[in-house]
Design an enzyme around this catalytic site. Structure first.
Site, PDB file in Angstrom:
ATOM      1  N   VAL B 149       0.855  -1.196   0.000  1.00 30.56           N
ATOM      2  CA  VAL B 149       0.000   0.000   0.000  1.00 30.56           C
ATOM      3  C   VAL B 149       0.885   1.239   0.000  1.00 30.56           C
ATOM      4  O   VAL B 149       1.872   1.290   0.738  1.00 30.56           O
ATOM      5  CB  VAL B 149      -0.931   0.021   1.239  1.00 30.56           C
ATOM      6  CG1 VAL B 149      -1.809   1.265   1.231  1.00 30.56           C
ATOM      7  CG2 VAL B 149      -1.792  -1.234   1.302  1.00 30.56           C
ATOM      8  N   GLU B 206      -2.822  -0.438 -15.971  1.00 30.99           N
ATOM      9  CA  GLU B 206      -2.660  -1.774 -16.538  1.00 30.99           C
ATOM     10  C   GLU B 206      -3.386  -1.868 -17.878  1.00 30.99           C
ATOM     11  O   GLU B 206      -4.205  -1.020 -18.222  1.00 30.99           O
ATOM     12  CB  GLU B 206      -3.285  -2.808 -15.591  1.00 30.99           C
ATOM     13  CG  GLU B 206      -2.916  -2.605 -14.154  1.00 30.99           C
ATOM     14  CD  GLU B 206      -2.118  -3.774 -13.607  1.00 30.99           C
ATOM     15  OE1 GLU B 206      -1.939  -4.775 -14.314  1.00 30.99           O
ATOM     16  OE2 GLU B 206      -1.659  -3.655 -12.461  1.00 30.99           O
ATOM     17  N   ASP B 217      -8.966  -1.865  -6.886  1.00 31.18           N
ATOM     18  CA  ASP B 217      -7.600  -1.757  -6.356  1.00 31.18           C
ATOM     19  C   ASP B 217      -7.603  -0.941  -5.062  1.00 31.18           C
ATOM     20  O   ASP B 217      -6.952  -1.312  -4.080  1.00 31.18           O
ATOM     21  CB  ASP B 217      -6.682  -1.107  -7.405  1.00 31.18           C
ATOM     22  CG  ASP B 217      -5.272  -0.887  -6.879  1.00 31.18           C
ATOM     23  OD1 ASP B 217      -4.497  -1.859  -6.854  1.00 31.18           O
ATOM     24  OD2 ASP B 217      -4.948   0.245  -6.474  1.00 31.18           O
ATOM     25  N   LYS B 221      -6.539  -2.185  -1.224  1.00 30.83           N
ATOM     26  CA  LYS B 221      -5.558  -1.485  -0.384  1.00 30.83           C
ATOM     27  C   LYS B 221      -6.180  -1.031   0.932  1.00 30.83           C
ATOM     28  O   LYS B 221      -5.564  -1.149   1.994  1.00 30.83           O
ATOM     29  CB  LYS B 221      -4.995  -0.287  -1.152  1.00 30.83           C
ATOM     30  CG  LYS B 221      -4.024  -0.704  -2.251  1.00 30.83           C
ATOM     31  CD  LYS B 221      -3.630   0.484  -3.103  1.00 30.83           C
ATOM     32  CE  LYS B 221      -2.502   0.124  -4.066  1.00 30.83           C
ATOM     33  NZ  LYS B 221      -2.431   1.059  -5.198  1.00 30.83           N
TER      34      LYS B 221
END
Lengths: 337, 337
Positions: B149, B206, B217, B221
């Protein structure tokens, strides 16, 4: 684990808040493992109080509130020399004219006697860090000082535990609350004198604000950071220093009309001639990470070779934040005890 | 001190940068005490390489560059089960569809065999932290994950070493780089698709950006942070999640016309019903501490009961920042070795 017996030197705002937190410790679940007893309180002008069996925090507060001071007359230096204690908690006021004395003498004496020191006073870190940290190592005790810069926000602990393997290349920050609050008030049109009076009314600025306005407080903090985080051995007098006392609300308005804000910036960096430090008044563009710093919160940007640039900032600190710095050091000592 | 023998699982951007830093370690004075040997590299689709005597970092890089992969075919799970090593460095790609697998299986197997784990893969921390940290304690080894993170910025180390005695009441942050860069580009008038393409061209987003744009995502995190820093036991599916895929440049322009910026904000806080978390799209006033967050840098605000509110932010992180997270964990292991 044995209780740490504390000699508390100084009973100003931070000292009182520290004792208030101890009195109210049941409100903080994380303090359940903090085992301390205050065996003495000493002050510059409000007397002292000693009890080897421990003084109850609530009683210390009540006595100070009702009597305006403490019943004994022992000096801090005498107490440090003669009493039995485990940790000197040095919270006496910083003396810039005295170049950190008499606090340095208190710390030196405690370390020499093999006692730990937790200092909230910046003087010993700014003027005598190398001597005192060497002495602490030689005596097998610790000299901790998390509360000296950025209140209790973890800057020294960060470097000790969270930046392993990095070399710190540069430090930059806004470290003096009073000047930052005064600059903000002047942007809103107040004169320097009115802005200072407002900061004094809020309990942020001292009765004599010159150390803040002339950049001395910032220089002392930058020196403390530089000596510890960059292994420098400099003194506050070596910091190039520029104050804000000459600024007018018009100067700030002109900067704002250019989309910029005037801030007092501390910087230290490595050069071939050693580490250089400065406190300067700079115009920052609004997208600079320090441009939005408001009020009493300090901010520090640490440049490293591996991690890159890390920013740590306080958001609305108060007296508890500083008192926490002392508590955090005591918890670190408890772990090793 | 004995060298730590590493099994490196995964050789993507972070894995390569990690090995590059090892190859170039003489450039970093602080790494002089890092004693490691890479005894195996495994990848999902580019082969594996094993040498119990240690593979030279420069040779690993050169082989991958010239051959596009490694000569052996061993799987990571097989390597973790059978090879002799001290630390699994788990840098395989996160699988959200797989709920953190197969990385969780790799970590579980290594810990079960009494080997330390350093993970840069968020999956094991987000989906299986309580199980894996309990297993690590039972086996007398460590499960470290600083790189998961905020890249390598110290968030887990901060809580472990620098917030002693505090109870963390609330966490807030901007934790997903891609969505923050995309929102910035859309403020400058780009469409969502063009903004994503730009972030992909910069190597930030990505090939399939949906996990970033839909808040997955960020949720992973936030879950990792909440499980470790607030002792929660939640999974990413329990985070209330709002993405940015429905936003248009007009939405951002309207917000800007009101003096506000749209940001993807992670939050976790304590309630009577336990810890709640959310990833939401919010309009922030410009004086909000997160409003100026630009580009790839994450920012986290930690609310505590004693210290108050502390902000930690990255300023312009790159791949080295993430690779440093792995190195920082290895240095922590070296100290205890």
């Amino acid at each position: 684990m044995a209780k740490l017996r504390l000699l508390l030197a100084g009973f100003g705002n931070v000292g009182r808040r520290f004792v208030e937190i101890l009195a109210d410790r049941k409100s903080y679940p994380g303090l359940s493992e903090l085992e301390v007893a205050i065996v003495a309180v000493t002050t510059g002008q409000h007397g002292a109080w000693v009890n080897p069996a421990g003084l109850a925090p609530a009683t210390i507060l009540e006595t100070y509130r009702t009597r305006g001071g403490f019943p004994d007359s022992r000096t801090t230096l005498d107490a440090v020399r003669t009493l039995d204690f485990d940790v000197l908690v040095e919270l006496s006021p910083l003396s810039i004219a005295g170049r950190g004395e008499p606090a340095i003498a208190h710390v030196r004496e405690a370390l020499s006697r093999g006692r730990h020191v937790v200092s909230g006073n910046k003087g010993p870190v700014a003027w005598a860090y190398r001597e005192l940290s060497t002495l602490a190592r030689a005596r097998g005790v610790r000299f901790l000082h998390e509360a000296t810069v950025m209140d209790g926000a973890p800057v020294f602990n960060l470097q000790r535990h969270c930046l392993r393997g990095n070399t710190i290349l540069r430090l930059e920050g806004i470290l003096n609350s009073t000047s930052n609050m005064v600059l903000g008030a002047m942007e809103r049109g107040l004169s320097l004198a009115a802005a200072v009076a407002k900061a004094q009314a809020m309990g942020i600025a001292e009765a004599d604000p010159s150390a803040d306005l002339e950049g001395w407080d910032a220089a002392v903090k930058l020196t403390a950071l530089t000596n510890v985080l960059m292994d420098a051995d400099i003194k506050p007098e070596q910091i190039w220093r520029q104050g804000i006392a000459q600024l007018t609300p018009q100067d700030l308005a002109v900067a704002q009309s250019r989309g910029r804000r005037i801030k007092m910036i501390c910087e230290a960096f490595r050069t071939d001639a050693g580490i250089q430090g400065s406190v300067t008044v700079q115009e920052l563009p609004l997208d600079h990470p320090f441009a939005r710093a408001e009020g009493a919160g300090s901010v520090l940007r640490i440049h490293t070779d591996l991690l890159g640039r890390l920013i740590i900032a306080e958001d609305g600190p108060d007296l508890s934040t500083t008192a926490y710095g002392v508590i955090s050091d005591l918890l670190a000592l408890s772990e090793c005890n």
